[in-house]
Design an enzyme around this catalytic site. Structure first.
Site, PDB file in Angstrom:
ATOM      1  N   GLY A   7      15.028  -2.398  -9.800  1.00  0.00           N
ATOM      2  CA  GLY A   7      13.760  -2.288  -9.084  1.00  0.00           C
ATOM      3  C   GLY A   7      12.943  -3.509  -9.444  1.00  0.00           C
ATOM      4  O   GLY A   7      12.266  -3.536 -10.473  1.00  0.00           O
ATOM      5  N   LYS A 187      -2.083   8.683 -18.934  1.00  0.00           N
ATOM      6  CA  LYS A 187      -2.118   7.686 -17.857  1.00  0.00           C
ATOM      7  C   LYS A 187      -1.995   8.367 -16.494  1.00  0.00           C
ATOM      8  O   LYS A 187      -2.617   7.937 -15.521  1.00  0.00           O
ATOM      9  CB  LYS A 187      -0.997   6.657 -18.034  1.00  0.00           C
ATOM     10  N   GLU A 273       3.646   7.569  -4.277  1.00  0.00           N
ATOM     11  CA  GLU A 273       4.268   8.302  -5.388  1.00  0.00           C
ATOM     12  C   GLU A 273       3.557   9.637  -5.655  1.00  0.00           C
ATOM     13  O   GLU A 273       3.716  10.205  -6.727  1.00  0.00           O
ATOM     14  CB  GLU A 273       4.231   7.435  -6.660  1.00  0.00           C
TER      15      GLU A 273
HETATM   16  P1  NAD Z   1       6.655  -2.322  -5.835  1.00  0.00           P
HETATM   17  O1  NAD Z   1       6.253  -1.580  -4.602  1.00  0.00           O
HETATM   18  O2  NAD Z   1       6.140  -3.697  -6.012  1.00  0.00           O
HETATM   19  O3  NAD Z   1       8.243  -2.374  -5.925  1.00  0.00           O
HETATM   20  C1  NAD Z   1       9.005  -1.193  -5.947  1.00  0.00           C
HETATM   21  C2  NAD Z   1      10.174  -1.363  -4.986  1.00  0.00           C
HETATM   22  O4  NAD Z   1       9.693  -1.360  -3.634  1.00  0.00           O
HETATM   23  C3  NAD Z   1      10.942  -2.671  -5.186  1.00  0.00           C
HETATM   24  O5  NAD Z   1      12.310  -2.374  -5.005  1.00  0.00           O
HETATM   25  C4  NAD Z   1      10.419  -3.546  -4.056  1.00  0.00           C
HETATM   26  O6  NAD Z   1      11.323  -4.528  -3.639  1.00  0.00           O
HETATM   27  C5  NAD Z   1      10.203  -2.518  -2.958  1.00  0.00           C
HETATM   28  N1  NAD Z   1       9.232  -2.982  -1.965  1.00  0.00           N
HETATM   29  C6  NAD Z   1       7.994  -3.495  -2.214  1.00  0.00           C
HETATM   30  N2  NAD Z   1       7.396  -3.835  -1.045  1.00  0.00           N
HETATM   31  C7  NAD Z   1       8.265  -3.536  -0.061  1.00  0.00           C
HETATM   32  C8  NAD Z   1       8.218  -3.659   1.352  1.00  0.00           C
HETATM   33  N3  NAD Z   1       7.142  -4.127   1.981  1.00  0.00           N
HETATM   34  N4  NAD Z   1       9.300  -3.256   2.044  1.00  0.00           N
HETATM   35  C9  NAD Z   1      10.383  -2.746   1.434  1.00  0.00           C
HETATM   36  N5  NAD Z   1      10.496  -2.602   0.083  1.00  0.00           N
HETATM   37  C10 NAD Z   1       9.437  -2.991  -0.648  1.00  0.00           C
HETATM   38  O7  NAD Z   1       6.275  -1.363  -7.061  1.00  0.00           O
HETATM   39  P2  NAD Z   1       5.662  -1.753  -8.482  1.00  0.00           P
HETATM   40  O8  NAD Z   1       4.213  -2.017  -8.320  1.00  0.00           O
HETATM   41  O9  NAD Z   1       6.531  -2.752  -9.123  1.00  0.00           O
HETATM   42  O10 NAD Z   1       5.784  -0.356  -9.231  1.00  0.00           O
HETATM   43  C11 NAD Z   1       6.981   0.079  -9.875  1.00  0.00           C
HETATM   44  C12 NAD Z   1       6.603   1.249 -10.780  1.00  0.00           C
HETATM   45  O11 NAD Z   1       5.700   0.774 -11.797  1.00  0.00           O
HETATM   46  C13 NAD Z   1       5.862   2.390 -10.057  1.00  0.00           C
HETATM   47  O12 NAD Z   1       6.172   3.615 -10.648  1.00  0.00           O
HETATM   48  C14 NAD Z   1       4.401   2.051 -10.308  1.00  0.00           C
HETATM   49  O13 NAD Z   1       3.558   3.187 -10.206  1.00  0.00           O
HETATM   50  C15 NAD Z   1       4.486   1.527 -11.736  1.00  0.00           C
HETATM   51  N6  NAD Z   1       3.409   0.627 -12.177  1.00  0.00           N
HETATM   52  C16 NAD Z   1       2.940  -0.353 -11.351  1.00  0.00           C
HETATM   53  C17 NAD Z   1       1.942  -1.198 -11.829  1.00  0.00           C
HETATM   54  C18 NAD Z   1       1.436  -2.365 -11.003  1.00  0.00           C
HETATM   55  O14 NAD Z   1       0.443  -2.999 -11.412  1.00  0.00           O
HETATM   56  N7  NAD Z   1       2.062  -2.728  -9.903  1.00  0.00           N
HETATM   57  C19 NAD Z   1       1.429  -1.023 -13.124  1.00  0.00           C
HETATM   58  C20 NAD Z   1       1.957  -0.017 -13.934  1.00  0.00           C
HETATM   59  C21 NAD Z   1       2.956   0.814 -13.447  1.00  0.00           C
END
Ligand code: NAD
Length: 311
Positions: A7, A187, A273
């Site tokens: 991921g 959190k 989520e």
């Molecule tokens: P993200 O949406 O950036 O990525 C997650 C997945 O979704 C990846 O595989 C990505 O390639 C895919 N994705 C993203 N945009 C897309 C699109 N437009 N089309 C198709 N696929 C797409 O998620 P994240 O922010 O990295 O979060 C991952 C985990 O970490 C989650 O559980 C989130 O709650 C948690 N988290 C996020 C943050 C933050 O600041 N982003 C902070 C702490 C925890």
């Protein structure tokens, strides 16, 4: 150490990039073809605290994993609803010795990870790092953060401490926790209030905090989380958690920020989520015979909004 980031969106890219810069052998796995192709062709582009950089990181599409070369550590960073499919797709990379660290937001992911990985190899955690995905192959990484993690299996404390050191050696500021479920619930209370409420009310956190009913809504939701958590032996300090949540309202710190659920659903029309945050409390509440009306309602509102926006 061979590390696989399963991921590689915003957070997976941050952890992958920092571990790569720290000298580890890092491979990214992701399910978004445009993102994977962009990184394959042009590298991972990052605005890293204001510095524009490109990192040459190997990446594979999760549905297309060609190698069965085993990995030492997998860090899971899908969205919660993508986790099961990711674990299914990366099965060829998992050996008897492979440790799996789950850092997603939300509650109860270990129930999914356990289907694929023996308990003694599962580690769960919580992170205060943030990251933003600006488009395929491009992330924005600002600020500082930290990680807390703990072993789920008995007797794996030393391994958990060693994993925290691997992360810290690359600047990720990780520490062993002896009560990770407390931190995860604490959190989740932030996510379970700010995410859903700001998304439905179409406002940032300061905007929510400036409304008269905000405190009562926050307090009621935190109390629902605390009631469910207590049933699982996790006893939240409710006034402290409410005060912690309400720090998000401050426009001088993070109050002007729109939570990630807002960005996912309202800005990008992506699924949320919610089922792993307020929805998890609703499900557990029903299982334990506890009333969770605000979490039930907020989960339904977000699902309706997902349908309206055709997420
Ligand atoms: P993200 O949406 O950036 O990525 C997650 C997945 O979704 C990846 O595989 C990505 O390639 C895919 N994705 C993203 N945009 C897309 C699109 N437009 N089309 C198709 N696929 C797409 O998620 P994240 O922010 O990295 O979060 C991952 C985990 O970490 C989650 O559980 C989130 O709650 C948690 N988290 C996020 C943050 C933050 O600041 N982003 C902070 C702490 C925890």
């Amino acid at each position: 150490m061979k590390i696989t980031i399963a991921g590689a969106g915003a957070m997976g890219s941050r952890f992958g990039l920092m571990l790569h810069r720290g000298g580890n052998d890092v491979t990214l796995i992701d399910g978004w073809p445009a993102h994977v192709n962009e990184i394959k062709e042009h590298g991972l582009k990052a605005n890293y605290n204001g510095e524009e950089l490109t990192a040459d990181l190997p990446i594979e599409l999760q549905s297309d994993i060609s190698s069965d070369e085993k990995t030492d550590l997998i860090i899971l960073f899908t969205k919660a609803m993508q986790l099961d499919a990711m674990l299914q797709d990366i099965k060829p990379l998992i050996a008897d010795h492979t440790k799996v660290l789950c850092l997603l937001n939300g509650i109860g992911h270990e129930d999914i990870v356990e289907k694929y990985v023996p308990m003694e190899n599962i580690f769960i955690g919580n992170t205060m790092w943030t990251a933003g995905l600006e488009g395929p192959g491009k992330v924005k990484l600002f600020g500082d953060g930290s990680v807390e993690l703990q072993n789920l299996g008995h007797g794996q404390e030393e391994t958990a401490i060693a994993l925290a050191k691997v992360l810290s050696d690359s600047g990720l500021n990780a520490a062993y926790s002896d009560n990770i479920h407390y931190s995860i619930y604490r959190k989740a209370c932030v996510n379970g209030t700010m995410n859903g409420l700001c998304t439905i009310l179409d406002t940032n956190m300061a905007g929510l905090g400036a409304t008269q009913p905000a405190h009562e809504m926050v307090a009621t939701i935190v109390n629902e989380f605390a009631t469910v958590a207590a049933h699982e032996g996790v006893h939240l300090d409710v006034p402290e958690v409410i005060a912690h949540v309400e720090e998000c309202f401050d426009p001088e710190t993070i109050g002007l920020h729109y939570p990630s659920m807002y960005q996912d659903l309202i800005t990008n029309h992506r699924l949320t989520e919610i089922d792993y945050i307020n929805g998890a409390i609703s499900r557990k509440g029903k299982k334990y015979g506890l009333a969770t009306p605000y979490c039930d309602f907020l989960t339904q509102l977000i699902h309706s909004k997902e349908e309206i926006l055709k997420a």
